[in-house]
Design a protein around this motif. Sequence first.
Motif, mmCIF file in Angstrom:
data_model
loop_
_atom_site.group_PDB
_atom_site.id
_atom_site.type_symbol
_atom_site.label_atom_id
_atom_site.label_comp_id
_atom_site.label_asym_id
_atom_site.label_seq_id
_atom_site.Cartn_x
_atom_site.Cartn_y
_atom_site.Cartn_z
ATOM 1 N N PRO A 184 -10.316 -65.909 19.397
ATOM 2 C CA PRO A 184 -9.978 -65.590 17.998
ATOM 3 C C PRO A 184 -11.203 -65.080 17.252
ATOM 4 O O PRO A 184 -12.301 -65.612 17.410
ATOM 5 C CB PRO A 184 -9.515 -66.946 17.430
ATOM 6 N N LYS A 185 -11.004 -64.022 16.470
ATOM 7 C CA LYS A 185 -12.134 -63.438 15.736
ATOM 8 C C LYS A 185 -12.053 -63.829 14.268
ATOM 9 O O LYS A 185 -10.974 -64.040 13.709
ATOM 10 C CB LYS A 185 -12.124 -61.918 15.888
ATOM 11 N N ASN A 186 -13.209 -63.908 13.659
ATOM 12 C CA ASN A 186 -13.307 -64.248 12.251
ATOM 13 C C ASN A 186 -12.882 -63.046 11.413
ATOM 14 O O ASN A 186 -13.589 -62.038 11.346
ATOM 15 C CB ASN A 186 -14.743 -64.654 11.918
ATOM 16 N N GLU A 187 -11.734 -63.138 10.779
ATOM 17 C CA GLU A 187 -11.227 -62.026 9.980
ATOM 18 C C GLU A 187 -11.856 -61.991 8.584
ATOM 19 O O GLU A 187 -11.607 -61.052 7.817
ATOM 20 C CB GLU A 187 -9.699 -62.104 9.869
ATOM 21 N N ASN A 188 -12.644 -63.007 8.269
ATOM 22 C CA ASN A 188 -13.317 -63.015 6.961
ATOM 23 C C ASN A 188 -14.516 -62.066 6.943
ATOM 24 O O ASN A 188 -15.011 -61.713 5.873
ATOM 25 C CB ASN A 188 -13.775 -64.435 6.602
ATOM 26 N N GLN A 189 -15.000 -61.700 8.128
ATOM 27 C CA GLN A 189 -16.080 -60.725 8.227
ATOM 28 C C GLN A 189 -15.751 -59.738 9.345
ATOM 29 O O GLN A 189 -15.561 -60.138 10.485
ATOM 30 C CB GLN A 189 -17.425 -61.394 8.509
ATOM 31 N N ILE A 190 -15.685 -58.453 9.009
ATOM 32 C CA ILE A 190 -15.381 -57.401 9.972
ATOM 33 C C ILE A 190 -16.696 -56.795 10.460
ATOM 34 O O ILE A 190 -17.475 -56.257 9.667
ATOM 35 C CB ILE A 190 -14.491 -56.306 9.352
ATOM 36 N N ASN A 191 -16.940 -56.905 11.761
ATOM 37 C CA ASN A 191 -18.165 -56.380 12.363
ATOM 38 C C ASN A 191 -17.884 -55.031 13.038
ATOM 39 O O ASN A 191 -17.042 -54.950 13.935
ATOM 40 C CB ASN A 191 -18.708 -57.364 13.395
ATOM 41 N N ILE A 192 -18.603 -54.018 12.598
ATOM 42 C CA ILE A 192 -18.478 -52.663 13.149
ATOM 43 C C ILE A 192 -19.765 -52.371 13.913
ATOM 44 O O ILE A 192 -20.853 -52.370 13.323
ATOM 45 C CB ILE A 192 -18.239 -51.635 12.027
ATOM 46 N N ILE A 193 -19.636 -52.123 15.200
ATOM 47 C CA ILE A 193 -20.809 -52.121 16.075
ATOM 48 C C ILE A 193 -21.006 -50.782 16.770
ATOM 49 O O ILE A 193 -20.056 -50.038 17.004
ATOM 50 C CB ILE A 193 -20.670 -53.254 17.132
ATOM 51 N N THR A 194 -22.263 -50.468 17.077
ATOM 52 C CA THR A 194 -22.605 -49.378 17.986
ATOM 53 C C THR A 194 -23.764 -49.835 18.849
ATOM 54 O O THR A 194 -24.499 -50.766 18.484
ATOM 55 C CB THR A 194 -22.960 -48.085 17.226
ATOM 56 N N VAL A 195 -23.935 -49.186 20.001
ATOM 57 C CA VAL A 195 -24.983 -49.560 20.952
ATOM 58 C C VAL A 195 -25.685 -48.294 21.432
ATOM 59 O O VAL A 195 -25.026 -47.320 21.800
ATOM 60 C CB VAL A 195 -24.400 -50.313 22.171
ATOM 61 N N GLY A 196 -27.015 -48.308 21.415
ATOM 62 C CA GLY A 196 -27.745 -47.163 21.952
ATOM 63 C C GLY A 196 -29.124 -47.015 21.346
ATOM 64 O O GLY A 196 -29.505 -47.730 20.416
ATOM 65 N N ARG A 197 -29.856 -46.080 21.910
ATOM 66 C CA ARG A 197 -31.192 -45.769 21.408
ATOM 67 C C ARG A 197 -31.077 -45.156 20.010
ATOM 68 O O ARG A 197 -30.235 -44.284 19.775
ATOM 69 C CB ARG A 197 -31.864 -44.785 22.371
ATOM 70 N N ILE A 198 -31.917 -45.599 19.100
ATOM 71 C CA ILE A 198 -31.872 -45.076 17.721
ATOM 72 C C ILE A 198 -32.652 -43.771 17.706
ATOM 73 O O ILE A 198 -33.857 -43.733 17.474
ATOM 74 C CB ILE A 198 -32.435 -46.089 16.707
ATOM 75 N N SER A 199 -31.938 -42.694 17.988
ATOM 76 C CA SER A 199 -32.548 -41.369 18.128
ATOM 77 C C SER A 199 -31.644 -40.343 17.467
ATOM 78 O O SER A 199 -30.501 -40.643 17.098
ATOM 79 C CB SER A 199 -32.731 -41.022 19.606
ATOM 80 N N ASN A 200 -32.130 -39.129 17.341
ATOM 81 C CA ASN A 200 -31.339 -38.069 16.716
ATOM 82 C C ASN A 200 -30.003 -37.864 17.412
ATOM 83 O O ASN A 200 -29.000 -37.547 16.769
ATOM 84 C CB ASN A 200 -32.124 -36.754 16.710
ATOM 85 N N GLN A 201 -29.980 -38.019 18.736
ATOM 86 C CA GLN A 201 -28.736 -37.830 19.487
ATOM 87 C C GLN A 201 -27.631 -38.734 18.959
ATOM 88 O O GLN A 201 -26.476 -38.324 18.863
ATOM 89 C CB GLN A 201 -28.958 -38.120 20.973
ATOM 90 N N LYS A 202 -27.978 -39.960 18.607
ATOM 91 C CA LYS A 202 -26.976 -40.942 18.168
ATOM 92 C C LYS A 202 -26.647 -40.816 16.678
ATOM 93 O O LYS A 202 -25.796 -41.544 16.168
ATOM 94 C CB LYS A 202 -27.454 -42.356 18.478
ATOM 95 N N ASN A 203 -27.347 -39.924 15.990
ATOM 96 C CA ASN A 203 -27.060 -39.621 14.581
ATOM 97 C C ASN A 203 -27.099 -40.857 13.671
ATOM 98 O O ASN A 203 -26.121 -41.189 12.998
ATOM 99 C CB ASN A 203 -25.700 -38.930 14.460
ATOM 100 N N PRO A 204 -28.245 -41.555 13.634
ATOM 101 C CA PRO A 204 -28.342 -42.736 12.773
ATOM 102 C C PRO A 204 -28.192 -42.418 11.288
ATOM 103 O O PRO A 204 -27.796 -43.288 10.510
ATOM 104 C CB PRO A 204 -29.737 -43.286 13.093
#
Length: 362
Positions: A184-204
Amino acid sequence: MDQKIKILHVVEAFGSGIVDFLSILTSLEEFEYTILYSERELKISEIKPKFKDNIKFIEWEFAKRKISIYKDLKSYLYFSRFLRNNSFDIIHLHSSKAGIIGRVWGLFNKSVPIFYSPHGAPFARKDISFLRRLFFESIEYIASKLSGEVICVSHSESELYNKIGIKADFINNGIYIREPKLYPKNENQINIITVGRISNQKNPTMFNQIALFFNNNPRIKFIWVGDGESINKLYSENIRITGWLSKSDLSNELKNAHIYISTSLWEGLPLAVLEAMEHQLPLVLNKCVGNIDLLQEGKNGFFFEEQSEAIHNLFLLIDNQILRENFGEESFKLLKNKFNSDNMIKSYRLLYLQYKDSSSAT
């Protein structure tokens, strides 16, 4: 007992994605593997534990990411000298710098089968000028005529090569898949995630702008798992940057996430998205090469091309738990059918054996 086939993997860009890819690919025990590598953001001491103990690692001296005639010539000479002193049955090149140097060497050494996997076409980059993209396209085209076979990691990447006259096949990336254990996930906080190198390719920059839009909503949090040179572009207060995590810690982050987002400008076929699919996450992906193989619009997520589209799609999922769960189930089904490690390993095994047999017959 037959002698094992000796395979050399050559990788200048030895970052997280290719590390995970090669750790799976080198798991077949009927082959003997050597990895010629250049160190990037991960130290070799961090990388080796991901591989079996029998894998040999050799540092590729002078190999650097940036184009430098002097250093590239020295790296070619080191590569050539290394292969004079060590024999292999198959050479597999990974990423563009290794692909160019290795195929130049192959022009003068036709007896060894060579494969080249771009892991993200350099001419698909969106962070450089048109002229520079044209330059990379020309280099890839010339190199393809020298030697080797192009084996892309996704259908969309292979289409990109075929469109510019480079014959390319593909074998989909895959990951080890565990049956999901849903909590069960905590619906009181919605977590939006990404994974990867923080570089121009990933468009931070876009990721940050999307997060800024939700900054006044304390229920919505953004997570970036990874590190990199563009970390200063992530300054919205609702973004948590974890740095690089162990496999178990990454799994915990994905387990507690509700939505996976990718703002990447280009990809090969991202393993990070496959891991999100394993955790039954709905996807919101920028519509780019590599990403487009992983999402069926309106079935396991939504595409976007503009920031406003991404925000709209996130709203649809944030307020609809049932839709998130349905999309997540479809993500897992698609992963299991098309992007599992068994299929990937079997396909590369057949490829290697086919070309080894044909080279032995000549």
